[in-house]
Design an enzyme around this catalytic site. Structure first.
Site: not given
Length: 197
Positions: A62, A149
């Site tokens: 995620h 990220h």
């Protein structure tokens, strides 16, 4: 009743154990084809032996947009405020293109998938969500800057240099409110909001 017969619950060390902490955050979760591409990238790095690490399970991939903290309970008022904030965000769907694996610093440095090119749409999404959460007094845990990220692994050491990988086209069209019990391995989706087209 003698002192020996009194209930012992109030003695130090004999209190009822506290329940789990509830972690709450807004995130982008990759659609299945993108998750498979990320997993293939991670697998190639693992097989190359270039990274010694504890690898994250693909089901946990995620991109965190906003961390809302760890809470002893999931209060209805907390969830209502979070839902009100995301409901006011107005960003059209877009595509994010991560194309590099790099390390963040730390004792077990995270090995992350990120993009070498800034995404104005992703930055705008983060800024709008941060502003709306601040207005409902949920912005206290959000970082002052945003480095998009996806954590792939926790390494034994920093990577000596970033590793270029084949770009992954991640279509972003919704934001999820995720919940987990601290220390548990699974995430629960408490809400999903489609970005307005």
């Amino acid at each position: 009743m003698s002192d020996a017969d009194q209930p012992q619950a109030g003695l130090p060390g004999l209190e009822e154990p506290a329940g789990p902490l509830h972690r709450l955050f807004f995130a982008l979760v990759p659609p299945e084809p993108v998750r498979e591409q990320i997993a293939a990238t991670a697998s190639a790095l693992r097989e190359s032996g270039s990274i010694e690490a504890r690898w994250v399970k693909p089901a946990r991939y995620h991109l965190t947009l906003a961390f809302l903290g760890d809470h002893p309970t999931l209060r209805p008022s907390l969830l209502e405020a979070a839902r009100a904030a995301i409901g006011k965000v107005r960003v059209a769907p877009f595509t994010w293109l991560p194309d590099q694996v790099a390390s963040f610093t730390g004792r077990r440095p995270p090995c992350v998938l990120r993009s070498t090119q800034a995404s104005p749409a992703l930055q705008t999404l983060w800024e709008q969500l941060r502003r709306e959460l601040s207005l409902v007094r949920l912005g206290g845990q959000i970082e002052r800057s945003f480095t998009p990220h996806v954590t792939l692994a926790y390494g034994q050491r920093d990577l000596p240099a970033p590793i270029e990988v084949a770009p992954i086209a991640w279509p972003v069209d919704r934001v999820l409110l995720l919940h987990s019990e601290v220390g548990a391995s699974d995430y629960e989706t408490l809400g999903s909001w489609r970005l307005p087209g």
